[in-house]
Design a protein around this motif. Structure first.
Motif, PDB file in Angstrom:
ATOM      1  N   LEU A   1      -6.887 -12.429   3.185  1.00  0.00           N
ATOM      2  CA  LEU A   1      -6.484 -11.165   3.803  1.00  0.00           C
ATOM      3  C   LEU A   1      -5.882 -11.424   5.173  1.00  0.00           C
ATOM      4  O   LEU A   1      -6.404 -12.223   5.957  1.00  0.00           O
TER       5      LEU A   1
ATOM      6  N   GLN B   1       0.833  -1.198   0.000  1.00  0.00           N
ATOM      7  CA  GLN B   1       0.000   0.000   0.000  1.00  0.00           C
ATOM      8  C   GLN B   1       0.873   1.256   0.000  1.00  0.00           C
ATOM      9  O   GLN B   1       1.084   1.896   1.034  1.00  0.00           O
TER      10      GLN B   1
ATOM     11  N   THR C   1      -7.528 -12.405   8.598  1.00  0.00           N
ATOM     12  CA  THR C   1      -8.764 -11.677   8.891  1.00  0.00           C
ATOM     13  C   THR C   1      -9.867 -12.022   7.901  1.00  0.00           C
ATOM     14  O   THR C   1     -11.032 -11.707   8.149  1.00  0.00           O
ATOM     15  N   ASP C   2      -9.540 -12.648   6.795  1.00  0.00           N
ATOM     16  CA  ASP C   2     -10.541 -13.105   5.818  1.00  0.00           C
ATOM     17  C   ASP C   2      -9.980 -14.351   5.140  1.00  0.00           C
ATOM     18  O   ASP C   2      -9.000 -14.283   4.402  1.00  0.00           O
TER      19      ASP C   2
ATOM     20  N   PRO D   1      -6.725  -1.970   0.564  1.00  0.00           N
ATOM     21  CA  PRO D   1      -5.843  -3.125   0.697  1.00  0.00           C
ATOM     22  C   PRO D   1      -5.633  -3.873  -0.608  1.00  0.00           C
ATOM     23  O   PRO D   1      -4.596  -4.505  -0.813  1.00  0.00           O
TER      24      PRO D   1
ATOM     25  N   ARG E   1       0.264  -2.744   7.469  1.00  0.00           N
ATOM     26  CA  ARG E   1      -0.092  -3.990   8.139  1.00  0.00           C
ATOM     27  C   ARG E   1      -0.858  -4.971   7.264  1.00  0.00           C
ATOM     28  O   ARG E   1      -0.707  -6.180   7.399  1.00  0.00           O
ATOM     29  N   THR E   2      -1.713  -4.482   6.371  1.00  0.00           N
ATOM     30  CA  THR E   2      -2.599  -5.368   5.621  1.00  0.00           C
ATOM     31  C   THR E   2      -1.837  -6.118   4.539  1.00  0.00           C
ATOM     32  O   THR E   2      -1.072  -5.535   3.778  1.00  0.00           O
ATOM     33  N   LYS E   3      -2.055  -7.429   4.483  1.00  0.00           N
ATOM     34  CA  LYS E   3      -1.440  -8.283   3.458  1.00  0.00           C
ATOM     35  C   LYS E   3      -2.569  -8.935   2.651  1.00  0.00           C
ATOM     36  O   LYS E   3      -3.351  -9.726   3.190  1.00  0.00           O
ATOM     37  N   HIS E   4      -2.648  -8.588   1.408  1.00  0.00           N
ATOM     38  CA  HIS E   4      -3.678  -9.125   0.520  1.00  0.00           C
ATOM     39  C   HIS E   4      -3.042 -10.205  -0.349  1.00  0.00           C
ATOM     40  O   HIS E   4      -1.945 -10.024  -0.889  1.00  0.00           O
TER      41      HIS E   4
ATOM     42  N   ASP F   1      -0.515   2.090   4.612  1.00  0.00           N
ATOM     43  CA  ASP F   1      -1.020   0.947   5.372  1.00  0.00           C
ATOM     44  C   ASP F   1       0.098  -0.086   5.414  1.00  0.00           C
ATOM     45  O   ASP F   1       0.368  -0.753   4.413  1.00  0.00           O
TER      46      ASP F   1
ATOM     47  N   GLU G   1      -3.831  -9.427   8.639  1.00  0.00           N
ATOM     48  CA  GLU G   1      -3.378  -8.234   9.349  1.00  0.00           C
ATOM     49  C   GLU G   1      -2.056  -8.620   9.991  1.00  0.00           C
ATOM     50  O   GLU G   1      -2.015  -9.347  10.990  1.00  0.00           O
TER      51      GLU G   1
END
Length: 411
Positions: free
Chosen positions: A100, A36, A107-108, A377, A48-51, A46, A102
């Motif tokens: 997904l 990001q 988280t998903d 993300p 922290r988010t890993k897609h 961002d 964090e």
């Protein structure tokens, strides 16, 4: 000869995009990538988010950097991302890739065929680039796609499942297009015919059989019986990933994939369909007033969402470049596809490429205005321009040319 007609010019563009993301995209604390980055100035918004798709595309991009004789750090960057993909994104208990994260926490865990296809693509290019662990990841990703998403009676892939692998009823064009792309890459990396056969089957089934219901145009959304769901998201025309309407960008992207398929399966229908899809993309999608290709249109070309997306133009560049080589005359000089190639590059250079850093903007308004940074993300970390620059440069090299429009000994 214009800059981007040449292999040297295309390699320069590849380096610019890679340099925008490296080294800030390497997460040395958690692992994987920080994808990001603000498209205007490169600042991380961002960390922290890993897609899953962004991680896979990062591995793919740096692997292409290796294959394109790019910066020396590409190999390390690709290996760094592949390690995270194969360990942290992978859910060993449920045998699938988490969508997904964090940091390192899921988280998903929705299972998307689209995401698994990108893992296969990333592993395939990593294998070509000699990245350790790539072959094992290729086999694992292919195994999940075959076991969980492939529907033999339909000869196409399902789209989405719960974390415990209960399939939803939605079927989609996009997942199958990227599965076809990944299968072609897996074939090129391994020379194993099963991958080529699967790519051919998906391409044939979707671009000829399924599209017969919409007069040859590529609809995006289907029922589990593979009937067009023409009302899907009709109340959300600006849905970011699943809008209603026809997408000129996907017509161009399929044209590119069919041009690649024709190298290995030179059947007359493959190139004929590729040419037709590209012509549809520009006939329905080109904005005669402001220039550029619309995002979504009705079947008569009336724009639904007239915004201009970077990825759409990158895919049209790749398609027109490859088709210009296929349709070159005996002296190596191209037909009208080369004119489109130049026009698209001119448009991208004027509006879509960041003049300071060389990365591509995600989206502009029809008149090229900007309504703020494109953030989220699910970012596009340079995959589309890198892919298409590399594919055209590779095709030029295979054809013994330094540039489009002339033989190498004419330059």
């Amino acid at each position: 000869m214009t800059l981007y007609r040449t292999r040297a010019g295309l390699r320069h563009r590849i380096r610019d995009v890679l340099n925008f993301y490296y080294p800030d995209c390497l997460d040395t604390a958690v692992g994987g990538y920080v994808a990001q980055l603000d498209e205007r100035d490169g600042r991380v918004y961002d960390a922290r988010t890993k897609h899953l798709v962004a991680t896979a595309r990062g591995v793919h991009n740096f692997s292409l950097g290796v294959l394109a004789d790019g910066p020396h750090w590409c190999e390390h960057a690709a290996e760094h991302g592949l390690r995270f993909l194969s360990t942290v994104h992978w859910d060993d208990g449920r045998r699938g890739y988490d969508w997904l994260l964090e940091g390192r926490t899921p988280t998903d865990r929705t299972r998307y065929c689209y995401g698994h296809a990108f893992v296969l693509l990333a592993a395939s290019r990593a294998l070509q680039a000699g990245i350790p662990g790539a072959r094992a990841e290729l086999d694992r990703a292919f195994g999940v796609l075959e076991e969980r998403f492939w529907e033999p009676d339909r000869e196409l892939y399902a789209d989405r499942a719960s974390p415990d692998w209960e399939l939803t009823s939605y079927r989609g064009q996009n997942a199958n297009m990227h599965a076809c792309e990944a299968m072609l890459a897996a074939y090129e990396a391994t020379d194993e015919s099963r991958f080529l056969e699967r790519a051919y089957t998906v391409a044939d089934r979707f671009t000829r059989d399924v599209t017969a219901a919409t007069d040859g145009l590529l609809w995006e959304h289907y029922t589990d019986e593979w009937e067009p769901d023409l009302s899907y998201n009709e109340d959300s025309p600006r849905h970011r990933f699943r809008p209603p309407g026809y997408q000129p960008g996907h017509h161009a992207e399929w044209a590119k994939l069919l041009a690649l398929l024709a190298v290995h399966r030179p059947e007359s229908w493959v190139l004929e369909r590729a040419r037709g899809l590209f012509e549809t993309a520009v006939d329905l999608g080109w904005d005669d007033e402001y220039g550029g290709l619309y995002y979504t249109v009705e079947d008569d070309g009336e724009p639904v969402v007239p915004d201009k997306f970077g990825w759409v133009h990158a895919e049209a560049i790749g398609a027109s470049g490859l088709l210009s080589l296929v349709d070159a005359d005996a002296d190596g000089r191209s037909t009208g596809y080369l004119e489109w190639y130049d026009r698209l590059w001119e448009y991208a250079g004027e509006h879509l490429i960041n003049p300071r850093y060389g990365n591509w903007y995600e989206r502009l308004a029809r008149d090229h205005g900007r309504d703020g940074p494109n953030r989220g993300p699910a970012v596009e970390p340079g995959y589309h321009p890198l892919t298409n620059c590399w594919l055209v440069a590779r095709a030029l090299e295979a054809d013994g040319r330094e540039g489009l429009g002339a033989r190498a000994d004419d330059d």
